[in-house]
Design an enzyme around this catalytic site. Structure first.
Site, PDB file in Angstrom:
ATOM      1  N   CYS A 414       0.929  -1.159   0.085  1.00  0.00           N
ATOM      2  CA  CYS A 414       0.217  -0.280   0.046  1.00  0.00           C
ATOM      3  C   CYS A 414       0.752   1.263  -0.033  1.00  0.00           C
ATOM      4  O   CYS A 414       0.253   2.430  -0.295  1.00  0.00           O
ATOM      5  CB  CYS A 414      -0.972   0.137   1.170  1.00  0.00           C
ATOM      6  SG  CYS A 414      -2.399  -1.186   0.772  1.00  0.00           S
ATOM      7  N   ASP A 447     -15.782   2.754   1.100  1.00  0.00           N
ATOM      8  CA  ASP A 447     -14.776   1.467   1.101  1.00  0.00           C
ATOM      9  C   ASP A 447     -15.206   0.738  -0.375  1.00  0.00           C
ATOM     10  O   ASP A 447     -14.257  -0.021  -1.053  1.00  0.00           O
ATOM     11  CB  ASP A 447     -14.945   0.527   1.795  1.00  0.00           C
ATOM     12  CG  ASP A 447     -14.155   1.271   3.424  1.00  0.00           C
ATOM     13  OD1 ASP A 447     -13.428   2.063   3.162  1.00  0.00           O
ATOM     14  OD2 ASP A 447     -14.741   0.670   4.595  1.00  0.00           O
ATOM     15  N   ASP A 487     -16.115  -6.529 -24.086  1.00  0.00           N
ATOM     16  CA  ASP A 487     -16.670  -7.898 -23.679  1.00  0.00           C
ATOM     17  C   ASP A 487     -18.309  -7.713 -23.270  1.00  0.00           C
ATOM     18  O   ASP A 487     -19.052  -8.613 -23.592  1.00  0.00           O
ATOM     19  CB  ASP A 487     -16.023  -8.425 -22.410  1.00  0.00           C
ATOM     20  CG  ASP A 487     -14.636  -8.894 -22.837  1.00  0.00           C
ATOM     21  OD1 ASP A 487     -14.375  -9.496 -23.806  1.00  0.00           O
ATOM     22  OD2 ASP A 487     -13.705  -9.035 -21.943  1.00  0.00           O
TER      23      ASP A 487
END
Length: 750
Positions: A414, A447, A487
């Site tokens: 991170c 989040d 796709d």
């Protein structure tokens, strides 16, 4: 070539003659920590000295143009295909047409000039500059002459050396075109007029040179009109100040140079006629961080004519001073020469040469001009092979501050993420499309993102990610987004959301921020058009730029398109041409022409959304997108185990411009060998393995087309609809028939 973390952005605006020297100089000896960006409207920059020869048919297009793409790659420069339309000097940014602004630490401007056109009455005038636009108009005129034949009346306005040389060249080429069309030839059919507002042509040139060139014009039957200004063109006729009118088929304008109008609003100090005022160091007198060269500028203490020779001579001192200021050293003054050799071609294998009191005409003068011009072109077309790091061992960064040292010892995990402040500023500048079914997205980050799936719909998901194959982060972002959405389109789904995974090169926070913004802004130009909301993602720093998206779409469970289901009797329709893998493999080695890569990027940037709708409307029984496994690999997946065989016709395969050349020269993607493992399921028939079109079957595609099995009776109408929708290269490439279990082949090629 590793130039270390980015500390300084040097932006070159324009692909003019002086900037060619800068690119070559920085390629030969890079400056660690300095990143070059070239902003140019055209990828092939014409050499002005060879323009009349190009017009006369003595040179081909590639002989008279420098290909900026391999030159930029040699210099380690990012090439941005755009037009500069202004400067934001307060924020140190170049404003561009059709893309976000480009920030700079130092800027150099070399955009050339345009002839001064008359106010009003300019319709029908073909200015010789910008040369790129002129060449296109000239080719269109030639095509009209070849197609229609008959008499042609052409005027050239401008009695300087450029106007005279262009007149003689145009006269020769138009007569040849007429003769080829069965028209007048040298015996007649082309009527050329040369207009100048000066009392005689070629003022300031040696009297003997004027006489020789007047004789050359007279021997071709060119009519010279001197001493009266041309007011413009009205109703197809050239109008002079004395009221005389001359009906003309084309008017070529080669008069005194004019400055780009947008310079007036930049805040740079300009001359009364709008050119950038320069110090002896080629820096703006008002902004030492801005340099300029060529026709766009005038040196305060050493003004010179707007001639290509001065732009060429300014290249070396400009490169030297840009290098010095980037290294923290003072630029050095430059004094241009007062006189120069003049060589005016007469389009007949001869030229008139003038150097001081020496004047001569003959084949020797033409051979000298040709040798000088070809030497210039070789300098920028035949680039040396460079070892990593340039000619010498790289010097340490010129300013070894904390940012530079930190960049050499980046954390992993991170710790490699883009900083929150940098990321926040980027997100604040982006405006993703807003969807009601996105409950949590970038407008109120959390989040994770949250979206709803409407009743009766299913969620269609895909992900793709790859390293940058083009230096422009905006274009790379757009192509990547297109590729990732393919796709969804192949399955008949409508895009809903996208999560980005982005890697940007190490550098100062401001450099990282701009790279990330440019890349995501390019992606949003595609995602927004598709109605796909960017709802979040992850960003980090790394050795090179990379980008990918996890995309989600919505589809009707009973209306989805699937990869398998092709029926005997169907036609195979391909919506885009092949060749991106081989072209970019050649581009990595500096062997692909810039216009080939430009066309490839344009095709890669074209969405398959409309194509998917058309294929569905015409009853496609099976659909897939052609990407990394190549046409053969994806087609094998379509028909494998279905009891059918796909028959491909090599001659029907659409290929990108240049793909035949690069495939024939052996430039293959690194994935080619892996893709050829499907050859065990391919029966070649009469198709030779050394045919470049056969190699194209295994070429991996980025943002490639859709491949669909369409009922034969509807294939022609489907193709017509695709063409109308903008898929000009769409083609029927084969058919589907029942398979023979004993054959073992799933693809037959002929």
């Amino acid at each position: 070539m590793d130039r270390g973390p980015v500390e300084t952005d040097l932006v070159l605006l324009g692909g003019g003659h002086s900037h060619l020297a800068v690119l070559r100089s920085f390629g030969m000896k890079p400056v660690p920590g300095v990143r070059l960006t070239l902003i140019a409207k055209d990828v092939h920059t014409p050499y002005s000295g060879m323009l009349p020869g190009l017009v006369a048919g003595l040179y081909g297009f590639d002989e008279a143009h420098v290909d900026l793409r391999p030159l930029a790659a040699f210099a380690g420069a990012r090439l941005y295909r755009a037009s500069g339309i202004g400067l934001d000097l307060e924020r140190k940014r170049v404003l561009c047409d059709g893309r976000p602004p480009v920030p700079f630490d130092y800027l150099s401007i070399n955009v050339g000039s345009t002839p001064r056109l008359p106010d009003g009455r300019a319709d029908g005038i073909v200015p010789v500059k910008p040369i790129g636009e002129f060449v296109a108009r000239w080719e269109a005129l030639l095509e009209r002459v070849r197609r229609h034949g008959g008499p042609v009346r052409i005027a050239v306005v401008g009695g300087g050396p450029g106007g005279v040389e262009l007149t003689l060249a145009a006269h020769r080429r138009l007569n040849e075109a007429l003769a080829a069309a069965g028209g007048g030839g040298d015996a007649g059919g082309v009527e050329c007029h040369l207009f100048t507002d000066t009392p005689e042509i070629l003022p300031g040139l040696h009297p003997r040179a004027r006489r020789l060139l007047r004789n050359a014009l007279a021997s071709r039957g060119v009519l010279v009109h001197a001493g009266e200004a041309v007011l413009g063109v009205a109703d197809g006729a050239l109008v002079r100040g004395n009221g005389d009118e001359y009906p003309m088929d084309e008017v070529l304008w080669v008069t005194e140079a004019g400055a780009a109008p947008w310079l007036r609003a930049t805040g740079l100090a300009l001359t009364d006629d709008g050119f950038i005022r320069l110090r002896d160091t080629l820096q703006s007198v008002s902004r030492p961080d801005v340099f300029a060269a060529g026709d766009v500028a005038t040196m305060d203490r050493h003004p010179r004519d707007k001639a290509g020779v001065y732009a060429v001579r300014q290249g070396k001192p400009l490169a030297r001073n840009l290098r010095r200021i980037a290294e923290g050293r003072e630029p050095r003054p430059f004094r241009p020469q007062r006189t120069h050799l003049v060589l005016v071609g007469t389009a007949d294998g001869e030229a008139v040469g003038v150097r001081g009191p020496l004047v001569w005409r003959g084949g020797s003068a033409w051979r000298l001009k040709d040798r000088i011009d070809r030497r210039f072109m070789r300098r920028y077309g035949e680039l040396p092979e460079m070892a990593p790091g340039g000619r010498g061992a790289p010097a340490p960064p010129p300013r070894a501050d904390r940012a530079a040292v930190d960049a050499l010892m980046r954390c992993g995990g991170c710790g490699a993420k883009v900083g929150s402040d940098t990321l926040g500023r980027v997100l604040a500048r982006l405006k993703p499309v807003v969807r009601d079914d996105v409950l949590v997205g970038l407008d109120a980050p959390d989040d994770a993102a949250v979206a709803t799936v409407p009743v009766g719909k299913v969620s269609v998901q895909s992900v793709d990610f790859f390293r940058a194959f083009v230096a422009d982060p905006y274009v790379f972002g757009a192509v990547t987004a297109n590729h990732c959405l393919n796709d969804l389109f192949a399955m008949g789904a409508r895009p809903q959301t996208a999560l980005a995974v982005a890697t940007v090169p190490f550098g100062r926070p401001s450099k990282v921020e701009d790279d990330l913004f440019q890349m995501l802004a390019g992606a949003l130009s595609v995602l927004d058009e598709a109605g796909c909301a960017l709802v979040g993602g992850h960003s980090g720093e790394g050795a090179e730029m990379a980008l990918g998206f996890a995309v989600n779409g919505l589809a009707d469970p009973d209306g989805m398109l699937r990869k398998r289901g092709a029926r005997p009797g169907d036609s195979l329709v391909l919506t885009k041409p092949l060749g991106t893998g081989t072209l970019f493999a050649a581009d990595m080695r500096g062997r692909a022409k810039g216009r080939w890569i430009d066309e490839a990027l344009a095709v890669m940037s074209r969405s398959n959304a409309a194509a998917a709708g058309i294929l569905r409307d015409f009853g496609a029984s099976a659909t897939t997108d052609v990407t990394g496994f190549g046409l053969a690999g994806h087609l094998a997946e379509m028909v494998e185990g279905q009891g059918v065989v796909a028959e491909l016709a090599l001659d029907a395969l659409p290929l990108l411009s240049g793909a035949i050349d690069t495939l024939g020269a052996g430039f293959l993607s690194t994935l080619d060998l892996e893709n050829r493992r499907v050859e065990s399921r391919v029966r070649r028939g009469r198709a030779p393995t050394d045919d470049p079109r056969y190699a194209a079957l295994f070429d991996p595609q980025t943002a490639g087309g859709l491949l669909a099995s369409v009922p034969h009776a509807r294939a022609d109408d489907c193709l017509a609809a695709l063409t109308v929708a903008g898929y000009a290269d769409a083609a029927v490439v084969g058919t589907v028939r029942e398979g023979d279990p004993a054959d073992g082949a799933s693809i037959a090629v002929s």
